[in-house]
Enzyme design. Structure first.
Site: not given
Ligand SMILES: *Cc1c(COP(=O)(O)O)cnc(C)c1O
Length: 420
Positions: A135, A377, A239, A216, A213
Site C-alpha cells: 500500500h 493505493c 477496518k 487487512q 502491515d
Molecule cells: C487501509 C490500508 C492501509 C492504510 O490504512 P489507514 O487506515 O488508511 O491508515 C495500509 N495498508 C493496507 C494493506 C491497507 O489496506
C-alpha cells in the site's frame, strides 16, 4: 483446560450469522431503491451497535481528559483508556501493554516507525526491503526516509496476475545490507495472504528488523505477534469494526525503549526545562498531546465483539465468500481476475474487458452494490500488472452468499449494458 480449537469449533456450530448482521444498523437500508450490498470492507468496515453505543456512552457519562486529572470523570476515562491498551495487548498476544502505542491508524504507525526508529537506525547505503504489493502507506514513508538518509529501496517482485510474492528472489534480496523488511500480511488489492512467520524468521537470521502491515488481517484472522516473530506490527481500528481515527502500533519493548520521540508535547515528558526535556518510556513517549480517547475506548468494544465471533470463524467465512465470488466471476466471459486462485483472503479484484473499473463501480452503485474501483493505493503494482485500476469486492462476516449472488447478477447486467 479447554483448547482454543475446541472453543472455536463449538463457536462455529453455534454462530448465527444473520443475527450478527442485525448488530450493524447501517446495513439495513436501501440505496438508489435497492437493498444495500456493502462490499467495500477492505476500505472500511461497518460498526456494530456495541461500538456505536460505547462511543455515545463515553460522551454521555465519562468524557474528560486522560492521565492528568484527579477528578472522578478523568479517572474513569483514564481507566477505560488504559484498559483498552491491555485489551489490544491480549488481542495480538503482546508480552505487555507497554508495547501498545495508540496512533491514528496504519499510516501513522508506519510514519512513526520511519521517523523515529528509521532516523536512528537507517544510514546512507543501507537497504529497506519492501514488496511490490505494498500500500502507498508502506512505500511513501520509506521513500521520504531514503531521501533524507541516502538509503536504498528494494522490492520483492510479484509474480503477475496471480499475485504471489516471488520468493525465489528472496535470498538475493534479503541481505545483511537490509536494515528493515516491511511487508503486508494481506494484500488489499490481490487478496494474497503472505507467509509472515517464515519471512520474519528468514529476516531474523540476518538480524534484519521486520514490520508487518496488518491493516487487512488484524480483524480477519487470529494474530499472535510472538509466534509471527516480527518486530513491529501496525493496524487501523476502522477496518476492524472500530471507529475511524484510531490505530495501533505494536513494537518489541526493547526496540521501543531505544527509539527517540516522534511528536513532542504534553503527556510524553517527565520534565521540561526551557532548553531541554526528558521523556517517558514507551508507550507514553510516543503519545504526545490529547489522544483520541473515545476512539481508544470504542476500539476495546470492537475487539471484544470480534473475539466473541471468533477470528478463525471470521476468516473461514470471509474466505468462503471470496472463493465463491472468485469462482462465479471466473465462469463469466471476458473477466480478468487478480490474486491467488486458492488460499486467498476475503476479497476479489477483477476487470471486465472493455469496461473501465470506474464504470463497473458506478453502475453497481446504482443497483445498491458498494464496490471500490481504482488503484487501491497500489499504483506501482498497477503499473507492474500493466493496468490503471481494478474493481474490488471485499467481504466481512456480515456479508452473505445471497449478496455475492446479487453482486454476480449485477456484474452480468453491467456486461450486458456495456456490450462486453
Ligand atoms: C487501509 C490500508 C492501509 C492504510 O490504512 P489507514 O487506515 O488508511 O491508515 C495500509 N495498508 C493496507 C494493506 C491497507 O489496506
Amino acid at each position: 483446560m479447554i483448547s482454543e480449537t475446541t472453543i472455536s469449533t463449538q463457536q462455529k456450530k453455534m454462530i448465527d450469522w444473520a443475527k450478527l448482521r442485525a448488530d450493524f444498523p447501517i446495513l439495513d437500508q436501501q440505496v438508489h431503491g435497492h437493498p444495500l450490498v456493502y462490499l467495500d470492507n477492505a476500505a472500511s468496515s461497518q460498526k456494530p451497535r456495541a461500538v456505536i453505543d460505547c462511543l455515545s456512552n463515553y460522551y454521555e457519562k465519562d468524557n474528560a481528559n486522560v492521565h492528568r486529572g484527579i477528578h472522578e470523570l478523568s479517572n474513569r476515562a483514564t481507566a477505560a483508556f488504559e484498559a483498552s491498551r491491555q485489551r489490544v495487548a491480549t488481542f495480538i498476544n503482546a508480552k505487555t501493554q507497554d508495547e501498545i502505542i495508540f496512533t491514528r491508524g496504519t499510516t501513522e504507525g508506519i510514519n512513526l516507525i520511519a521517523a523515529s526508529w528509521g532516523s536512528k537506525n537507517i544510514k546512507a547505503g543501507d537497504k529497506i526491503l519492501l514488496t511490490e504489493m505494498e500500500h502507498h502507506s508502506n512505500i511513501v514513508p520509506w521513500q521520504l526516509l531514503a531521501e533524507k538518509t541516502g538509503a536504498k529501496l528494494v522490492y520483492i517482485p510479484v509474480t503477475g496476475d496471480e499475485g504471489l510474492l516471488d520468493l525465489s528472489k528472496l535470498d538475493q534480496l534479503l541481505t545483511p545490507e537490509v536494515k528493515l523488511f516491511a511487508f503486508t500480511h494481506i494484500s488489499n488489492t490481490l487478496g494474497t495472504l503472505n507467509p509472515v512467520a517464515e519471512l520474519c524468521e528468514r529476516a531474523r537470521k540476518l538480524g534484519v528488523t521486520t514490520l508487518v502491515d496488518a491493516a487487512q488481517s488484524a480483524g480477519h484472522l487470529p494474530l499472535d505477534v510472538q509466534s509471527l516473530g516480527c518486530d513491529f506490527l501496525v493496524f487501523s481500528g476502522h477496518k476492524i469494526c472500530g471507529p475511524t481515527g484510531i490505530g495501533v502500533l505494536w513494537g518489541r519493548q526493547e526496540i521501543l525503549d531505544n527509539m527517540p520521540p516522534y511528536h513532542g508535547g504534553g503527556e510524553m515528558i517527565v520534565t521540561v526545562d526551557f532548553f531541554k526535556s526528558t521523556f517517558k518510556k514507551a508507550p507514553h513517549r510516543f503519545e504526545a498531546g490529547t489522544p483520541d480517547i473515545s476512539g481508544v475506548i470504542a476500539l476495546h468494544a470492537a475487539l471484544d465483539y470480534l473475539d466473541a465471533v471468533g477470528r478463525e470463524n471470521i476468516f473461514k467465512h470471509d474466505q468462503e465468500l471470496a472463493t465463491y465470488c472468485y469462482d462465479q466471476l471466473a465462469q463469466l466471459k471476458n473477466v480478468r481476475l487478480f490474486g491467488p486462485k486458492t488460499g486467498r483472503a476475503g476479497l476479489v479484484s477483477f476487470l471486465l474487458e472493455d469496461v473501465h473499473a470506474h464504470d463497473v463501480v458506478t453502475v453497481a452503485d446504482q443497483r445498491g452494490v458498494a464496490l471500490r474501483g481504482g488503484h487501491h493505493c497500489n499504483q506501482p503494482l498497477m503499473k507492474k500488472l500493466g493496468i490503471a485500476s481494478t474493481a474490488r469486492a471485499s467481504f466481512y462476516f456480515y456479508n452473505t452468499r445471497a449478496e455475492v449472488d446479487r453482486f454476480i447478477e449485477v456484474t452480468r447486467e453491467i456486461q450486458k449494458f456495456f456490450g462486453a
